[in-house]
Scaffold this active site. Sequence first.
Site, PDB file in Angstrom:
ATOM      1  N   THR A 239      -6.153 -75.428 106.116  1.00 11.63           N
ATOM      2  CA  THR A 239      -4.759 -75.617 105.712  1.00 11.63           C
ATOM      3  C   THR A 239      -3.886 -75.346 106.937  1.00 11.63           C
ATOM      4  O   THR A 239      -4.375 -74.857 107.964  1.00 11.63           O
ATOM      5  CB  THR A 239      -4.352 -74.644 104.579  1.00 11.63           C
ATOM      6  OG1 THR A 239      -4.395 -73.299 105.081  1.00 11.63           O
ATOM      7  CG2 THR A 239      -5.268 -74.766 103.375  1.00 11.63           C
TER       8      THR A 239
ATOM      9  N   VAL B  83      -9.006 -66.961 109.975  1.00  7.55           N
ATOM     10  CA  VAL B  83      -7.595 -66.858 110.382  1.00  7.55           C
ATOM     11  C   VAL B  83      -7.330 -67.944 111.420  1.00  7.55           C
ATOM     12  O   VAL B  83      -8.047 -68.066 112.417  1.00  7.55           O
ATOM     13  CB  VAL B  83      -7.288 -65.463 110.976  1.00  7.55           C
ATOM     14  CG1 VAL B  83      -5.834 -65.397 111.423  1.00  7.55           C
ATOM     15  CG2 VAL B  83      -7.607 -64.372 109.963  1.00  7.55           C
ATOM     16  N   LYS B  84      -6.300 -68.738 111.152  1.00  8.53           N
ATOM     17  CA  LYS B  84      -5.983 -69.844 112.067  1.00  8.53           C
ATOM     18  C   LYS B  84      -4.871 -69.401 113.006  1.00  8.53           C
ATOM     19  O   LYS B  84      -3.792 -68.977 112.556  1.00  8.53           O
ATOM     20  CB  LYS B  84      -5.539 -71.045 111.237  1.00  8.53           C
ATOM     21  CG  LYS B  84      -5.875 -72.392 111.828  1.00  8.53           C
ATOM     22  CD  LYS B  84      -5.497 -73.462 110.804  1.00  8.53           C
ATOM     23  CE  LYS B  84      -5.876 -74.835 111.275  1.00  8.53           C
ATOM     24  NZ  LYS B  84      -5.270 -75.866 110.418  1.00  8.53           N
ATOM     25  N   LEU B  85      -5.157 -69.508 114.301  1.00  9.82           N
ATOM     26  CA  LEU B  85      -4.210 -69.048 115.318  1.00  9.82           C
ATOM     27  C   LEU B  85      -3.929 -70.192 116.295  1.00  9.82           C
ATOM     28  O   LEU B  85      -4.859 -70.904 116.690  1.00  9.82           O
ATOM     29  CB  LEU B  85      -4.825 -67.901 116.132  1.00  9.82           C
ATOM     30  CG  LEU B  85      -5.223 -66.637 115.369  1.00  9.82           C
ATOM     31  CD1 LEU B  85      -6.095 -65.751 116.264  1.00  9.82           C
ATOM     32  CD2 LEU B  85      -3.965 -65.872 114.936  1.00  9.82           C
TER      33      LEU B  85
END
Length: 217
Positions: free
Chosen positions: A27, A82-84
């Site tokens: 997402t 976790v998207k960074l």
Amino acid sequence: MKFFVDTAEIADIRELNDLGMVDGVTTNPSLILKSGRDILEVTKEICDIVSGPVSAEVIATEADAMIAEGRKLAAIAPNIAVKLPLTWDGLKACKVLTGEGHMVNVTLCFSANQALIAAKAGATFISPFIGRLDDINLDGMDLIADIRTIYDNYGFETQILAASIRSVNHVLESARIGADVMTAPPEVIRKLAAHPLTDKGLETFLKDAAKAGIKIV
Ligand code: E4P
């Protein structure tokens, strides 16, 4: 090749997951906006459906704040990645969060050097954006191939997650090159099953079945 679905739409995720097409979900804030849902609620719902990694993106831009947001997102479920963003602060947050045992998907990658440095920072996934490179007349596939070569040269374990996929050819080329994962919108995944000769052939068979009066049940 693992298939991730690039959406926050629950109905699509359920349908594709029931078919065994979903190894994970990605997402981003734009997809959350499109869903009209609260990020924490919808992400939890997705994690309850899908057992593989579910990427949820931070919105902070400074490392300490990214780490705090990343910890909050990771607390939603054990399968959160976790998207960074691929910024210097994002890399600092990546090092800390992977060090704590969280999966991290480093996103918005547009160069092989960015992918190299994300692997050095311990990223679980690197997300090169194919479609957005194609949009500016660069070849997104060259980037996937370069990253594959570099990671294989040095045995980096970071998984190449081909992202910003807009067409079935993007999927095919990513698979040929050896991307570990691809993430695509539900409609692109459905189109993988389509072929005009399949439709034409089926039409003929059904006409002939009617002429032959075939009944099976
Ligand atoms: C990947 O994780 C991103 O959410 C996505 O693939 C971006 O795709 P877009 O360039 O079509 O927005």
